[in-house]
Design a protein around this motif. Structure first.
Motif, short mmCIF file in Angstrom:
data_model
loop_
_atom_site.label_atom_id
_atom_site.label_comp_id
_atom_site.label_asym_id
_atom_site.label_seq_id
_atom_site.Cartn_x
_atom_site.Cartn_y
_atom_site.Cartn_z
N ASN A 5 0.83 -1.21 0.00
CA ASN A 5 0.00 0.00 0.00
C ASN A 5 0.86 1.26 0.00
N ILE A 6 1.99 1.21 0.75
CA ILE A 6 2.90 2.35 0.80
C ILE A 6 3.48 2.62 -0.58
N ASN A 7 3.88 1.55 -1.27
CA ASN A 7 4.44 1.69 -2.61
C ASN A 7 3.43 2.25 -3.58
N GLN A 8 2.17 1.81 -3.45
CA GLN A 8 1.12 2.29 -4.34
C GLN A 8 0.84 3.77 -4.10
N ASP A 9 0.81 4.20 -2.81
CA ASP A 9 0.58 5.60 -2.48
C ASP A 9 1.72 6.47 -3.01
N TYR A 10 2.94 5.96 -2.87
CA TYR A 10 4.12 6.69 -3.36
C TYR A 10 4.03 6.88 -4.86
N LYS A 11 3.69 5.79 -5.57
CA LYS A 11 3.60 5.86 -7.03
C LYS A 11 2.47 6.81 -7.44
N LYS A 12 1.35 6.76 -6.72
CA LYS A 12 0.22 7.61 -7.05
C LYS A 12 0.60 9.09 -6.88
N GLN A 13 1.35 9.38 -5.81
CA GLN A 13 1.74 10.76 -5.54
C GLN A 13 2.62 11.33 -6.65
N TYR A 14 3.66 10.59 -7.02
CA TYR A 14 4.55 11.17 -8.04
C TYR A 14 3.88 11.22 -9.41
N GLN A 15 2.96 10.29 -9.67
CA GLN A 15 2.21 10.34 -10.93
C GLN A 15 1.29 11.56 -10.96
N ALA A 18 3.44 14.61 -11.56
CA ALA A 18 3.85 14.60 -12.97
C ALA A 18 2.71 15.10 -13.86
N GLN A 19 1.48 14.67 -13.56
CA GLN A 19 0.33 15.09 -14.35
C GLN A 19 0.06 16.59 -14.20
N VAL A 20 0.21 17.11 -13.00
CA VAL A 20 0.02 18.55 -12.76
C VAL A 20 1.03 19.36 -13.57
N LEU A 21 2.28 18.95 -13.51
CA LEU A 21 3.33 19.66 -14.25
C LEU A 21 3.09 19.57 -15.75
N LEU A 22 2.63 18.40 -16.20
CA LEU A 22 2.36 18.22 -17.62
C LEU A 22 1.23 19.14 -18.08
N GLU A 23 0.21 19.29 -17.27
CA GLU A 23 -0.90 20.19 -17.60
C GLU A 23 -0.43 21.64 -17.66
N GLN A 24 0.50 22.00 -16.77
CA GLN A 24 1.03 23.36 -16.78
C GLN A 24 1.89 23.62 -18.02
N ASP A 44 7.28 22.19 -1.94
CA ASP A 44 6.58 23.04 -0.97
C ASP A 44 5.19 23.43 -1.48
N ALA A 45 5.09 23.67 -2.80
CA ALA A 45 3.81 24.10 -3.37
C ALA A 45 2.73 23.03 -3.26
N TYR A 46 3.12 21.76 -3.33
CA TYR A 46 2.14 20.68 -3.34
C TYR A 46 2.21 19.79 -2.09
N GLY A 47 3.05 20.19 -1.15
CA GLY A 47 3.09 19.48 0.12
C GLY A 47 3.58 18.05 0.03
N VAL A 48 4.57 17.85 -0.81
CA VAL A 48 5.14 16.50 -0.96
C VAL A 48 6.65 16.59 -0.75
N SER A 49 7.28 15.45 -0.68
CA SER A 49 8.73 15.41 -0.49
C SER A 49 9.45 15.70 -1.81
N ARG A 50 10.70 16.09 -1.69
CA ARG A 50 11.51 16.32 -2.89
C ARG A 50 11.73 15.02 -3.65
N THR A 51 11.71 13.90 -2.93
CA THR A 51 11.87 12.59 -3.58
C THR A 51 10.71 12.33 -4.53
N ILE A 52 9.49 12.68 -4.08
CA ILE A 52 8.30 12.52 -4.92
C ILE A 52 8.43 13.39 -6.17
N VAL A 53 8.85 14.63 -5.98
CA VAL A 53 9.02 15.55 -7.11
C VAL A 53 10.08 15.03 -8.07
#
Length: 250
Positions: A5-15, A18-24, A44-53
């Motif tokens: 579940n942790i791996n799935q949440d991690y993957k969902k977050q970075y995806q 990625a989708q937000v940046l792609l839309e921008q 900082d803007a999306y409240g996630v870790s730098r690893t996710i970004v």
């Protein structure tokens, strides 16, 4: 929470990032050639870790939308609505190569000239020399396959091989996988495959040339399949069906 579940949440977050940046990028907020904000700013803007970004940026780079340049920044190089944004995966390219180049090689065996054969021999000499000196032989590899296409005396088939190689150059996934096989051991293996192809061409053996080219690309596919991350969302190996049409029809 389980590890899965942790791996799935991690993957969902970075995806999602990625989708937000792609839309921008698509909206023009970050036009072609512009730099994306630093990792920390996005985090900082999306409240996630730098690893996710970082994972989100890598995903966009693999798809060909951005280029990450160390000590310089992240640059937009493609838009989602661009025709060039359709970057094909390595196994899609290999499958096309196997279907196309086997038939080109078989046809070339009947049309090849002495001059073509001499050119191929020189290319193999250069390939062996480069491998012996532990130097990259990407150019030799390209010219070997291109010369076989030229031996058909058909410019459309030559253009088809050039186009195939252009798509390989555009595919970040292809470059990443190919780099893993850029070793002396693998280069010697591809050199031996090339020798088999050339020997069949010299015999004007269309069936032998077909089989030698088919096996060469099959060998390459098997190596890349073994080193691929099959859990990646970008893994396209599932599309590859190694159908030897010559054996299938016989």
């Amino acid at each position: 929470m389980t590890e899965n579940n942790i791996n799935q949440d991690y993957k969902k977050q970075y995806q999602e990032i990625a989708q937000v940046l792609l839309e921008q990028i698509s909206s023009g907020k970050y036009p072609l050639g512009s730099k994306l904000p630093p990792e920390r700013t996005i985090a900082d803007a999306y409240g996630v870790s730098r690893t996710i970004v970082r994972e989100a940026l890598i995903a966009l780079e693999v798809k060909g939308f951005i280029s990450i340049k160390q000590s310089s920044g992240v640059y937009v190089i493609n838009k989602p609505d661009s025709l060039q944004s359709r970057i094909m995966g390595p196994f899609e390219l290999l499958q096309a190569s196997q279907l196309l180049e086997t038939n080109i090689a078989a046809f070339a065996s009947q049309m090849i000239t002495i001059a073509n054969i001499e050119t191929l021999k020189k290319i193999l000499e250069q390939e062996l020399q480069a491998t012996t000196n532990n130097k990259s032989n990407k150019e030799n590899d390209f010219h070997f396959h291109l010369t076989i296409a030229e031996a058909t005396q058909n410019q459309m088939l030559v253009n088809a091989i050039k186009n195939l190689w252009k798509h390989k150059e555009k595919s970040f996934n292809w470059e990443q996988l190919a780099e893993h096989t850029n070793t002396k051991g693998y280069r010697l293996k591809w050199y031996a495959d090339h020798q088999q192809i050339l020997a069949a061409l010299c015999r004007r053996d269309s069936e032998g040339t077909y089989k030698a080219m088919w096996q060469h690309i099959e060998n390459e596919k098997n190596v890349l399949m073994n080193i691929s991350d099959k859990t990646s969302i970008d893994f396209d190996g599932y599309i590859f069906s190694s159908v030897n049409l010559l054996e299938h029809l016989s």
